[in-house]
Design a protein around this motif. Structure first.
Motif, PDB file in Angstrom:
ATOM      1  N   SER A   1       0.803  -1.228   0.000  1.00  0.00           N
ATOM      2  CA  SER A   1       0.000   0.000   0.000  1.00  0.00           C
ATOM      3  C   SER A   1       0.833   1.274   0.000  1.00  0.00           C
ATOM      4  O   SER A   1       0.825   2.057   0.960  1.00  0.00           O
ATOM      5  N   PHE A   2       1.541   1.439  -1.075  1.00  0.00           N
ATOM      6  CA  PHE A   2       2.365   2.627  -1.290  1.00  0.00           C
ATOM      7  C   PHE A   2       2.234   2.976  -2.774  1.00  0.00           C
ATOM      8  O   PHE A   2       1.813   2.131  -3.564  1.00  0.00           O
TER       9      PHE A   2
ATOM     10  N   ASN B   1      -2.445  -2.176  -4.617  1.00  0.00           N
ATOM     11  CA  ASN B   1      -2.617  -1.226  -3.524  1.00  0.00           C
ATOM     12  C   ASN B   1      -3.768  -1.688  -2.610  1.00  0.00           C
ATOM     13  O   ASN B   1      -4.641  -2.443  -3.039  1.00  0.00           O
TER      14      ASN B   1
ATOM     15  N   GLU C   1      -4.244   7.634  -5.791  1.00  0.00           N
ATOM     16  CA  GLU C   1      -3.339   8.241  -4.797  1.00  0.00           C
ATOM     17  C   GLU C   1      -3.900   9.620  -4.412  1.00  0.00           C
ATOM     18  O   GLU C   1      -3.219  10.646  -4.451  1.00  0.00           O
TER      19      GLU C   1
ATOM     20  N   THR D   1       5.692   6.291   1.569  1.00  0.00           N
ATOM     21  CA  THR D   1       4.858   7.246   2.323  1.00  0.00           C
ATOM     22  C   THR D   1       4.786   6.671   3.740  1.00  0.00           C
ATOM     23  O   THR D   1       5.445   5.670   4.030  1.00  0.00           O
ATOM     24  N   LYS D   2       4.005   7.286   4.592  1.00  0.00           N
ATOM     25  CA  LYS D   2       3.738   6.798   5.951  1.00  0.00           C
ATOM     26  C   LYS D   2       5.013   6.560   6.772  1.00  0.00           C
ATOM     27  O   LYS D   2       5.108   5.601   7.522  1.00  0.00           O
TER      28      LYS D   2
ATOM     29  N   HIS E   1      -4.844   7.764   3.768  1.00  0.00           N
ATOM     30  CA  HIS E   1      -6.079   7.868   2.977  1.00  0.00           C
ATOM     31  C   HIS E   1      -5.782   7.831   1.485  1.00  0.00           C
ATOM     32  O   HIS E   1      -4.850   8.487   1.008  1.00  0.00           O
TER      33      HIS E   1
HETATM   34  C1  GLC Z   1      -0.913   6.229   1.598  1.00  0.00           C
HETATM   35  C2  GLC Z   1      -0.311   5.483   0.401  1.00  0.00           C
HETATM   36  C3  GLC Z   1      -1.397   4.828  -0.439  1.00  0.00           C
HETATM   37  C4  GLC Z   1      -2.293   3.973   0.443  1.00  0.00           C
HETATM   38  C5  GLC Z   1      -2.854   4.798   1.608  1.00  0.00           C
HETATM   39  C6  GLC Z   1      -3.727   3.981   2.561  1.00  0.00           C
HETATM   40  O1  GLC Z   1      -1.655   7.301   1.142  1.00  0.00           O
HETATM   41  O2  GLC Z   1       0.440   6.377  -0.393  1.00  0.00           O
HETATM   42  O3  GLC Z   1      -0.839   4.046  -1.469  1.00  0.00           O
HETATM   43  O4  GLC Z   1      -3.349   3.454  -0.312  1.00  0.00           O
HETATM   44  O5  GLC Z   1      -1.763   5.347   2.350  1.00  0.00           O
HETATM   45  O6  GLC Z   1      -3.020   2.940   3.156  1.00  0.00           O
END
Ligand code: GLC
Length: 434
Positions: free
Chosen positions: A140-141, A193, A233, A157-158, A219
């Motif tokens: 999930s990136f 994702n 995204e 991210t995150k 989100h």
């Molecule tokens: C961040 C990630 C995205 C993912 C979301 C929720 O926004 O960039 O890819 O879907 O988190 O986990």
């Protein structure tokens, strides 16, 4: 000196997203979606190369759900009739709270990270014959998909910083680790994702599912356009009105000017926005008689604490009072003060839900401008599941924009979407259907 009431009214206005603004944001979002297809604007619009399921997908699949510090490994059976069963599952943290290891830090290599994940697959499959070697990987990136099985990580991210993953093809990293741990019989067949996984799970259960979203620590949203699912995204959307507090939060964040919508709506940040507002009122001596040093600690209010404040509908706001006393050692609080904390929390959460609703409407404007068909939006994540009034606020915004037709938009909570969707995707791409 200004009184608390006036200041709160001012804040209410700053965080309000009235119906007309919802419509404007929706329109802008839908324009940004178009620009994103040409590599412009704030939305990445990443093709997934995955088509929706028919509901007839069948068989057992191994899954990895990798989207935060907890990684979940699973063995999931699809029944071929829109049913599924999580047969085995285990969850591990990539960052040990005792400080023994941290696979998310810049001091860790891609090899160490993927070896650790693959070891867990080994544990899960050790004492049972899984009957499958096909694996679906929810990652999930933001990724640039080469095809449904291969994807390059664009950027972490995150707060992930593991070295040697950005710019690399993630399935190759996973395969190399499977090789090293002698699990080369396991075949990663798809990478996707979490929003795509949520949409696939929703679509496995209901063929009208066209939008999938995560409203949790992060989100983002995915939708179906033509034959393919597109990962928007949307957390990076940046064309909506922001307040001075959003600006402060953004400037102090790890990646300023990235993920502005995510910083306004997701579980990682709502508590921080609330802390910044409360902090400014303390500084202005409108709250706690100007005394609460502990409030200066960044990120010290979590989303579950925000939920606790909002949930307290008692006449004396006793839960809020206990929380403030233990948290900030502030005694003798007036009801007015307690109530203002609740009001601030409500305005931030309400804005989050209305901004998200606006982006959903933006997608609907693109795929069905006249809202002629039924659309299911599958959502998962802690903000959606646990934040009081979140769903009701989203539905209210739909109703304001489509007073006659809002029933056509059905919002469903998709539990375990990130894992189940990995199995559905693996079945779709390997054509395991009845
Ligand atoms: C961040 C990630 C995205 C993912 C979301 C929720 O926004 O960039 O890819 O879907 O988190 O986990």
């Amino acid at each position: 000196m200004r009184v608390l009431r006036e200041r709160l009214e001012e804040l209410e206005r700053a965080f309000d997203v009235p119906g007309e603004t919802v419509c404007e944001i929706a329109k802008t979002f839908s324009e940004e979606m178009l620009a994103g297809r040409w590599g412009q604007g704030s939305l990445k619009m990443l093709p997934t190369f995955i088509t929706p399921p028919t509901g007839k997908e069948l068989g057992d699949f191994l899954t990895i759900d990798f989207g935060g510090t907890n990684v979940r490994i699973g063995l999931i059976g699809l029944g071929g009739d829109g049913c599924y069963k999580i047969k085995r599952t285990c969850s591990v943290t990539l960052r040990d709270s005792a400080g023994n290891y941290d696979y998310t830090s810049e001091n860790t290599t891609a090899e160490e990270l993927f070896d650790f994940i693959v070891l867990q697959i080994g544990h899960l499959t050790k004492d049972c014959r899984t009957g499958t070697n096909l694996l679906g990987h929810t990652f999930s990136f933001p990724t640039q998909q080469i095809n449904s099985a291969r994807a390059i990580l664009l950027n972490w991210t995150k707060e992930f910083k593991t070295g040697g993953v950005e710019g690399k093809e993630v399935t190759a990293l996973l395969e190399a680790a499977l090789d090293r741990i002698s699990l080369q019989h396991i075949k990663p067949v798809v990478i996707l994702n979490d929003t795509t996984a949520t949409l696939l799970t929703a679509a496995y259960l209901d063929s009208d599912a066209h939008i999938g979203s995560i409203c949790g620590t992060g989100h983002n949203t995915c939708y179906l356009e033509g034959p393919m699912l597109i990962n928007i995204e949307s957390g990076n959307f940046n064309k909506f009105p922001i307040t001075v507090f959003d600006r402060l939060l953004n400037e102090a964040s790890e990646k300023p000017d990235h993920q502005l919508l995510e910083k306004a709506v997701s579980g990682r940040y709502v508590g921080e926005l609330i802390r910044l507002i409360i902090g400014s009122l303390v500084e202005e001596k409108l709250l706690f008689r100007g005394r609460a040093a502990a409030i200066e600690v960044a990120h010290s209010i979590s989303a579950p604490e925000v939920a606790l404040i909002i949930k307290d509908e008692s006449t004396d706001l006793s839960s809020v009072a206990n929380w403030v006393k233990t948290k900030w050692a502030v005694q003798e609080l007036s009801f007015k003060e307690l109530n203002s904390l609740r009001q601030i929390s409500l305005m931030v959460v309400r804005r989050a839900a209305r901004l998200i609703a606006a982006t959903f409407i933006g997608i609907l404007l693109r795929i069905d401008p006249g809202l002629k068909s039924r659309h299911v939006i599958g959502i998962d994540g802690s903000m959606f599941e646990k934040m009081p009034f979140f769903l009701a606020t989203i539905l209210q915004a739909f109703h304001e924009v489509y007073p006659e037709k809002s029933d056509a938009i059905v919002v469903k909570h998709i539990n375990d979407g990130s894992s189940v969707g990995a199995a559905v995707a693996a079945a779709v791409v390997s054509q395991r259907v009845i």
